[in-house]
Design a protein around this motif. Structure first.
Motif, PDB file in Angstrom:
ATOM      1  N   SER A 100       0.859  -1.189   0.000  1.00  0.00           N
ATOM      2  CA  SER A 100       0.000   0.000   0.000  1.00  0.00           C
ATOM      3  C   SER A 100       0.896   1.240   0.000  1.00  0.00           C
ATOM      4  CB  SER A 100      -0.859   0.024   1.265  1.00  0.00           C
ATOM      5  OG  SER A 100      -0.016   0.204   2.384  1.00  0.00           O
ATOM      6  N   ARG A 101       0.325   2.369  -0.355  1.00  0.00           N
ATOM      7  CA  ARG A 101       1.103   3.612  -0.335  1.00  0.00           C
ATOM      8  C   ARG A 101       1.565   3.921   1.094  1.00  0.00           C
ATOM      9  NH1 ARG A 101      -0.322   9.478  -2.894  1.00  0.00           N
ATOM     10  NH2 ARG A 101      -1.003   8.190  -4.614  1.00  0.00           N
ATOM     11  N   GLU A 102       0.685   3.704   2.064  1.00  0.00           N
ATOM     12  CA  GLU A 102       1.022   3.999   3.465  1.00  0.00           C
ATOM     13  C   GLU A 102       2.257   3.189   3.885  1.00  0.00           C
ATOM     14  OE1 GLU A 102      -2.166   3.042   2.455  1.00  0.00           O
ATOM     15  OE2 GLU A 102      -2.548   5.191   2.241  1.00  0.00           O
ATOM     16  N   TYR A 103       2.298   1.942   3.453  1.00  0.00           N
ATOM     17  CA  TYR A 103       3.431   1.083   3.826  1.00  0.00           C
ATOM     18  C   TYR A 103       4.720   1.620   3.206  1.00  0.00           C
ATOM     19  CZ  TYR A 103       6.325  -3.037   4.479  1.00  0.00           C
ATOM     20  OH  TYR A 103       7.352  -3.876   4.834  1.00  0.00           O
ATOM     21  N   SER A 105       6.053   4.512   4.979  1.00  0.00           N
ATOM     22  CA  SER A 105       6.433   4.371   6.388  1.00  0.00           C
ATOM     23  C   SER A 105       7.883   3.905   6.500  1.00  0.00           C
ATOM     24  CB  SER A 105       5.504   3.368   7.074  1.00  0.00           C
ATOM     25  OG  SER A 105       5.746   2.079   6.528  1.00  0.00           O
ATOM     26  N   ARG A 130       7.159  10.698  -1.068  1.00  0.00           N
ATOM     27  CA  ARG A 130       5.836  11.332  -0.930  1.00  0.00           C
ATOM     28  C   ARG A 130       5.622  12.357  -2.041  1.00  0.00           C
ATOM     29  NH1 ARG A 130       3.319  11.201   3.784  1.00  0.00           N
ATOM     30  NH2 ARG A 130       5.228  11.058   4.991  1.00  0.00           N
TER      31      ARG A 130
END
Ligand code: APR
Ligand code: PHB
Length: 390
Positions: free
Chosen positions: A35-38, A41, A107
């Motif tokens: 995922s993008r969040e992963y 992070s 990002r």
């Protein structure tokens, strides 16, 4: 689905290439396993050479980097209890580096892809390139339990060290070179003022240490630890105490400590896969090579791959000239190996190796004293640290 260039991996390499090609009217699809969040992070290094910052601007992703990143004209090497400065500006014809975290940079690349309606498919499972030796390659993957297929002209393997792309190259074609170091770096991030406005690489008998930063309120510190170590063995207090022991007294006395917001151990490894092209599959970035972080070459070397690929693909699509693509592997590898040499040299000189024969120990000591007694040696260090030309 059909596209011109199918990019496997939505890390900095894949996203930067996608963005650059889009601006030249070349279609891409990016397939990312996580995922993008992963992806956002993951905390990675933060020193960019000018070649990389230029590419970011060319990709229309340089605005925040230029505003929030810090230009550094030098860094320090601590040894024998004292600090010596490497004046990058002086020893590299006025060059410098930009300190800007890779997480923020990634990002910015995602936001640029969003602005331009770029296609980035997250949570793509079982991604697999096919027929890369033929003229009609394609990539399959699964998403929400549906089987999907992308037909394309070229497949780019930008899926990092553990990706799937490199595995499509038959073992009798792929030659792998590897060096595994018997230690790792324990890194922490803390919301504290950095101990020094410039990076400090510290050589110490107890092991290497690095004082780095992300901004004037966010510090990044590392210490060399055995491979067998675990973050659970290190409370914040123990980490700060060990870091202080490895720094010159004047620096240790000024270190501001606090709660850490991230703590992890990364093993140190060097790796190169040759060739970087197999038919219509091109490897880029960590998918083809990795370095220990000591010389800050990882992302920067991915940047030169992307530059060679980008210019090769633009020449092919716009001028019907495939020579850049033909020469990709050779050109990229020539620069990759120079980064390997530099990273190995910095790592060897600055780290403590158990059971080093006395003779080798003497050579390491003289390497350091030669460095700070010779303008030629400092120029060589500076030239490599700010990035060799593409
Ligand atoms: N399918 C799709 N995506 C994949 C697959 C797969 N089978 N395997 C890995 N990926 C994704 C990863 O989840 C990751 O987001 O590919 C991406 C690769 O990104 P990175 O590992 O960051 O590699 P790269 O983009 O080449 O970045 C260069 O320079 O400083 C170094 O290691 C640092 O990441 C940095 C690198
Ligand atoms: C970092 O800030 O994470 C960093 C900086 C320089 C290096 C390695 C890591 O050489």
């Amino acid at each position: 689905m059909k596209t011109q260039v199918c990019i496997i991996g939505g890390g900095p390499s894949g996203l930067l290439l996608s963005q650059l090609l889009h601006l030249q009217g070349i279609e891409t699809v990016v397939l990312e396993r996580q995922s993008r969040e992963y992806v956002l992070s993951r905390i990675r290094a933060g020193v960019l050479e000018n070649g990389f910052t230029k590419l970011m601007r060319q990709a229309q992703c340089g605005e925040r980097m230029d505003k929030e990143g810090e230009v550094h004209d030098g860094f320090f090497i601590a040894h024998e209890g004292k600090l010596d400065r490497v004046d990058l500006h002086k020893y590299s014809n006025g060059n410098s580096v930009m300190v800007y975290g890779q997480t923020e940079l990634t990002r910015d690349l995602y936001e640029a892809r969003d602005r331009m309606n770029g296609i980035v498919i997250h949570n793509a499972e079982d991604v697999q390139p096919h027929d890369v030796k033929g003229v009609k390659p394609y990539v399959t993957y699964r998403k929400d339990n549906a089987e999907c297929r992308i037909d394309c002209d070229y497949v780019i393997g930008a899926d990092g060290f553990h990706g799937v792309s490199r595995k499509s190259i038959p073992p009798d074609v792929l030659k792998e070179y590897e060096k595994v170091y018997p230690f790792g770096w324990l890194g922490v991030l803390s919301r504290t003022k950095p101990v020094s406005p410039e990076l400090i690489y510290a050589k110490h008998d107890r092991g290497f240490a690095l004082c780095s930063l992300r901004s004037q309120v966010l510090s990044r510190y590392y210490i060399q630890v055995p491979l067998s170590d675990s973050v659970d063995n290190w409370s914040d207090d123990e980490f700060w105490a060990e870091l202080k022991r490895r720094l010159p007294a004047e620096v240790a006395g000024q270190l501001i400590t606090g709660a850490t917001i991230e703590k992890s151990i990364a093993p140190l490894r060097s790796y190169v896969a040759e060739p970087m092209r197999y038919g219509n599959l091109f490897l880029a970035g960590d998918a083809a090579h990795i370095v220990p972080p000591t010389g800050a070459r990882g992302l920067n070397t991915a940047g030169s791959d992307i530059y060679y690929l980008y210019t090769g693909l633009v020449d092919f699509y716009k001028n019907n000239d495939a020579s850049g693509l033909e020469q990709y592997s050779e050109k990229a590898l020539a620069r990759v190996w120079k980064a390997q040499r530099f990273s190995w040299w910095m790592t060897t000189m600055l780290h403590t190796f158990l059971d080093t024969p006395d003779y080798d120990q003497k050579l390491k000591e003289i390497d350091m004293s030669y460095l700070f007694s010779s303008d030629a040696a400092l120029s060589s260090l500076a030239e490599n640290y700010v990035g060799l030309p593409y």
